[in-house]
Design a protein around this motif. Sequence first.
Motif, PDB file in Angstrom:
ATOM      1  N   PRO A  58       0.786  -1.244   0.000  1.00 57.11           N
ATOM      2  CA  PRO A  58       0.000   0.000   0.000  1.00 57.11           C
ATOM      3  C   PRO A  58       0.813   1.287   0.000  1.00 57.11           C
ATOM      4  CG  PRO A  58      -0.856  -1.562   1.617  1.00 57.11           C
ATOM      5  CD  PRO A  58       0.417  -2.139   1.104  1.00 57.11           C
ATOM      6  N   ARG A  59       1.991   1.266   0.578  1.00 58.10           N
ATOM      7  CA  ARG A  59       2.778   2.505   0.642  1.00 58.10           C
ATOM      8  C   ARG A  59       4.266   2.196   0.507  1.00 58.10           C
ATOM      9  NH1 ARG A  59       0.908   0.848   5.380  1.00 58.10           N
ATOM     10  NH2 ARG A  59       2.352   0.553   7.141  1.00 58.10           N
ATOM     11  N   GLY A  60       4.985   3.175   0.002  1.00 53.73           N
ATOM     12  CA  GLY A  60       6.421   3.018  -0.145  1.00 53.73           C
ATOM     13  C   GLY A  60       7.165   3.470   1.098  1.00 53.73           C
ATOM     14  N   SER A  61       8.452   3.217   1.110  1.00 51.83           N
ATOM     15  CA  SER A  61       9.292   3.614   2.234  1.00 51.83           C
ATOM     16  C   SER A  61       9.852   5.008   2.001  1.00 51.83           C
ATOM     17  CB  SER A  61      10.444   2.613   2.405  1.00 51.83           C
ATOM     18  OG  SER A  61      11.447   3.136   3.250  1.00 51.83           O
ATOM     19  N   ARG A  62       9.913   5.800   3.050  1.00 53.47           N
ATOM     20  CA  ARG A  62      10.514   7.130   2.950  1.00 53.47           C
ATOM     21  C   ARG A  62      12.008   7.037   2.658  1.00 53.47           C
ATOM     22  NH1 ARG A  62       7.877  10.208   8.238  1.00 53.47           N
ATOM     23  NH2 ARG A  62       5.682  10.142   7.561  1.00 53.47           N
ATOM     24  N   LYS A  63      12.609   5.901   3.004  1.00 57.42           N
ATOM     25  CA  LYS A  63      14.045   5.709   2.809  1.00 57.42           C
ATOM     26  C   LYS A  63      14.381   5.186   1.410  1.00 57.42           C
ATOM     27  CE  LYS A  63      14.503   4.535   7.710  1.00 57.42           C
ATOM     28  NZ  LYS A  63      14.885   3.471   8.692  1.00 57.42           N
ATOM     29  N   GLY A  64      13.363   4.996   0.583  1.00 57.37           N
ATOM     30  CA  GLY A  64      13.611   4.467  -0.758  1.00 57.37           C
ATOM     31  C   GLY A  64      14.044   3.018  -0.744  1.00 57.37           C
ATOM     32  N   SER A  65      13.602   2.281   0.261  1.00 58.80           N
ATOM     33  CA  SER A  65      14.006   0.889   0.404  1.00 58.80           C
ATOM     34  C   SER A  65      12.781  -0.010   0.478  1.00 58.80           C
ATOM     35  CB  SER A  65      14.848   0.702   1.675  1.00 58.80           C
ATOM     36  OG  SER A  65      14.076   1.015   2.835  1.00 58.80           O
ATOM     37  N   ILE A  66      12.998  -1.291   0.224  1.00 60.91           N
ATOM     38  CA  ILE A  66      11.976  -2.297   0.464  1.00 60.91           C
ATOM     39  C   ILE A  66      12.591  -3.362   1.377  1.00 60.91           C
ATOM     40  CG2 ILE A  66      10.820  -1.877  -1.739  1.00 60.91           C
ATOM     41  CD1 ILE A  66      12.117  -4.409  -2.823  1.00 60.91           C
ATOM     42  N   CYS A  67      11.766  -4.156   2.004  1.00 59.36           N
ATOM     43  CA  CYS A  67      12.255  -5.145   2.967  1.00 59.36           C
ATOM     44  C   CYS A  67      12.656  -6.444   2.259  1.00 59.36           C
ATOM     45  CB  CYS A  67      11.214  -5.406   4.047  1.00 59.36           C
ATOM     46  SG  CYS A  67      11.026  -4.014   5.167  1.00 59.36           S
ATOM     47  N   LEU A  68      13.663  -6.303   1.406  1.00 61.06           N
ATOM     48  CA  LEU A  68      14.257  -7.440   0.708  1.00 61.06           C
ATOM     49  C   LEU A  68      15.769  -7.302   0.824  1.00 61.06           C
ATOM     50  CD1 LEU A  68      13.920  -9.970  -1.080  1.00 61.06           C
ATOM     51  CD2 LEU A  68      13.960  -8.457  -3.069  1.00 61.06           C
ATOM     52  N   HIS A  69      16.407  -8.365   1.331  1.00 55.14           N
ATOM     53  CA  HIS A  69      17.836  -8.320   1.634  1.00 55.14           C
ATOM     54  C   HIS A  69      18.513  -9.560   1.082  1.00 55.14           C
ATOM     55  CE1 HIS A  69      21.412  -7.280   4.043  1.00 55.14           C
ATOM     56  NE2 HIS A  69      21.498  -8.566   4.345  1.00 55.14           N
ATOM     57  N   ALA A  70      19.575  -9.343   0.302  1.00 58.98           N
ATOM     58  CA  ALA A  70      20.373 -10.463  -0.215  1.00 58.98           C
ATOM     59  C   ALA A  70      21.250 -10.971   0.928  1.00 58.98           C
ATOM     60  CB  ALA A  70      21.215 -10.006  -1.392  1.00 58.98           C
ATOM     61  N   ARG A  71      20.904 -12.115   1.484  1.00 62.70           N
ATOM     62  CA  ARG A  71      21.486 -12.592   2.737  1.00 62.70           C
ATOM     63  C   ARG A  71      22.771 -13.407   2.560  1.00 62.70           C
ATOM     64  NH1 ARG A  71      21.514 -11.339   8.140  1.00 62.70           N
ATOM     65  NH2 ARG A  71      20.896 -13.040   9.498  1.00 62.70           N
ATOM     66  N   GLN A  72      22.793 -14.297   1.534  1.00 63.10           N
ATOM     67  CA  GLN A  72      23.923 -15.228   1.451  1.00 63.10           C
ATOM     68  C   GLN A  72      24.120 -15.740   0.029  1.00 63.10           C
ATOM     69  OE1 GLN A  72      24.688 -18.051   4.856  1.00 63.10           O
ATOM     70  NE2 GLN A  72      24.079 -19.545   3.328  1.00 63.10           N
ATOM     71  N   LEU A  73      25.381 -16.018  -0.320  1.00 60.69           N
ATOM     72  CA  LEU A  73      25.733 -16.697  -1.561  1.00 60.69           C
ATOM     73  C   LEU A  73      26.632 -17.877  -1.232  1.00 60.69           C
ATOM     74  CD1 LEU A  73      26.629 -13.783  -4.054  1.00 60.69           C
ATOM     75  CD2 LEU A  73      24.566 -15.194  -4.066  1.00 60.69           C
ATOM     76  N   GLU A  74      26.379 -19.009  -1.899  1.00 58.92           N
ATOM     77  CA  GLU A  74      27.221 -20.197  -1.758  1.00 58.92           C
ATOM     78  C   GLU A  74      27.584 -20.692  -3.157  1.00 58.92           C
ATOM     79  OE1 GLU A  74      25.851 -23.167   1.296  1.00 58.92           O
ATOM     80  OE2 GLU A  74      24.100 -21.841   1.345  1.00 58.92           O
ATOM     81  N   PHE A  75      28.894 -20.871  -3.397  1.00 57.11           N
ATOM     82  CA  PHE A  75      29.349 -21.312  -4.711  1.00 57.11           C
ATOM     83  C   PHE A  75      30.781 -21.817  -4.591  1.00 57.11           C
ATOM     84  CE2 PHE A  75      30.269 -16.860  -4.075  1.00 57.11           C
ATOM     85  CZ  PHE A  75      31.541 -16.665  -4.589  1.00 57.11           C
ATOM     86  N   VAL A  76      31.270 -22.407  -5.666  1.00 54.11           N
ATOM     87  CA  VAL A  76      32.667 -22.826  -5.729  1.00 54.11           C
ATOM     88  C   VAL A  76      33.463 -21.693  -6.364  1.00 54.11           C
ATOM     89  CG1 VAL A  76      34.301 -24.475  -6.726  1.00 54.11           C
ATOM     90  CG2 VAL A  76      32.089 -25.269  -5.853  1.00 54.11           C
ATOM     91  N   HIS A  77      34.527 -21.284  -5.683  1.00 50.84           N
ATOM     92  CA  HIS A  77      35.330 -20.152  -6.145  1.00 50.84           C
ATOM     93  C   HIS A  77      35.775 -20.381  -7.590  1.00 50.84           C
ATOM     94  CE1 HIS A  77      38.553 -17.192  -6.400  1.00 50.84           C
ATOM     95  NE2 HIS A  77      38.117 -16.647  -5.272  1.00 50.84           N
ATOM     96  N   PRO A  78      35.620 -19.363  -8.451  1.00 53.03           N
ATOM     97  CA  PRO A  78      35.904 -19.555  -9.885  1.00 53.03           C
ATOM     98  C   PRO A  78      37.374 -19.820 -10.207  1.00 53.03           C
ATOM     99  CG  PRO A  78      35.546 -17.241  -9.406  1.00 53.03           C
ATOM    100  CD  PRO A  78      35.160 -17.999  -8.168  1.00 53.03           C
ATOM    101  N   VAL A  79      38.273 -19.450  -9.334  1.00 51.69           N
ATOM    102  CA  VAL A  79      39.707 -19.649  -9.578  1.00 51.69           C
ATOM    103  C   VAL A  79      40.303 -20.643  -8.584  1.00 51.69           C
ATOM    104  CG1 VAL A  79      41.964 -18.535  -9.758  1.00 51.69           C
ATOM    105  CG2 VAL A  79      39.904 -17.313 -10.524  1.00 51.69           C
ATOM    106  N   LYS A  80      40.021 -20.466  -7.304  1.00 47.15           N
ATOM    107  CA  LYS A  80      40.589 -21.324  -6.266  1.00 47.15           C
ATOM    108  C   LYS A  80      39.926 -22.697  -6.211  1.00 47.15           C
ATOM    109  CE  LYS A  80      41.717 -17.399  -3.259  1.00 47.15           C
ATOM    110  NZ  LYS A  80      41.469 -16.782  -1.930  1.00 47.15           N
ATOM    111  N   LYS A  81      38.717 -22.800  -6.766  1.00 38.21           N
ATOM    112  CA  LYS A  81      37.964 -24.054  -6.817  1.00 38.21           C
ATOM    113  C   LYS A  81      37.679 -24.619  -5.419  1.00 38.21           C
ATOM    114  CE  LYS A  81      38.013 -23.861 -11.255  1.00 38.21           C
ATOM    115  NZ  LYS A  81      36.789 -23.406 -11.960  1.00 38.21           N
ATOM    116  N   GLU A  82      37.423 -23.732  -4.470  1.00 38.24           N
ATOM    117  CA  GLU A  82      37.060 -24.150  -3.118  1.00 38.24           C
ATOM    118  C   GLU A  82      35.694 -23.582  -2.772  1.00 38.24           C
ATOM    119  OE1 GLU A  82      40.440 -22.518  -1.071  1.00 38.24           O
ATOM    120  OE2 GLU A  82      39.401 -20.624  -0.632  1.00 38.24           O
ATOM    121  N   PRO A  83      34.932 -24.282  -1.906  1.00 42.66           N
ATOM    122  CA  PRO A  83      33.602 -23.791  -1.543  1.00 42.66           C
ATOM    123  C   PRO A  83      33.677 -22.443  -0.824  1.00 42.66           C
ATOM    124  CG  PRO A  83      33.889 -26.082  -0.891  1.00 42.66           C
ATOM    125  CD  PRO A  83      35.240 -25.573  -1.285  1.00 42.66           C
TER     126      PRO A  83
END
Length: 228
Positions: A184-209
Amino acid sequence: MAITEADVLYEDNHLIAINKRAGDVVQVDETGDQPLDDMVREFLAKKYDKPGTAFLGVAHRLDRPVSGLILFAKTSKALDRMNAIFKNREIKKTYFAVVRKKPAKPQGKLINWLIKDPKKNIVKSYDYEAKGSQYCELDYQVLTELDGYYLLRVNPLTGRSHQIRVQLSTMGCPIVGDNKYGYPRGSRKGSICLHARQLEFVHPVKKEPIKIFAKLPKDGFWEKFEKF
């Protein structure tokens, strides 16, 4: 605002991860505001006393009103390999979203087809494969309820523009502050309640988790969910 060491979540010779503030634009746009990638270049040039412009590649993007973990590549080789990792879905992405309406099911999978209108910068969702649409999929789980707000953990399996925002809205649970997609309404701070919390992957060069984690914003609201 400039990038500081406090904003850096991970760094090595190949990658740097930043905890993005809501409201920062990742790359230059029509607003003319200084983009995050420029801020990171300036940070690296100052930190390592490098004259000129340091190489920095954008491995993925976050919408301007979204906070959290964003990954950049410091070499062209790392950028090419990270692009392949994202394209091939060899990465686990975790987001936190806050909604006011309780989802009908405590956890589930959402599948839709999306079409973006680039002129209006808005995405429409379909429950069938419409002409020109892109398939998208995510899993969600309700983690807790506090003061009438529901915290969801969201794992998108695809990486479409505005995907989480439009899919949760289509489910009937728009993200708090996201008036573009039904709140119904936007935030005065220009934000929404969505946060990128975590990434998990194998390192592209070191090949380690690799597992990189981003703390929630300290804005008087998000702190109540930090223990999750």
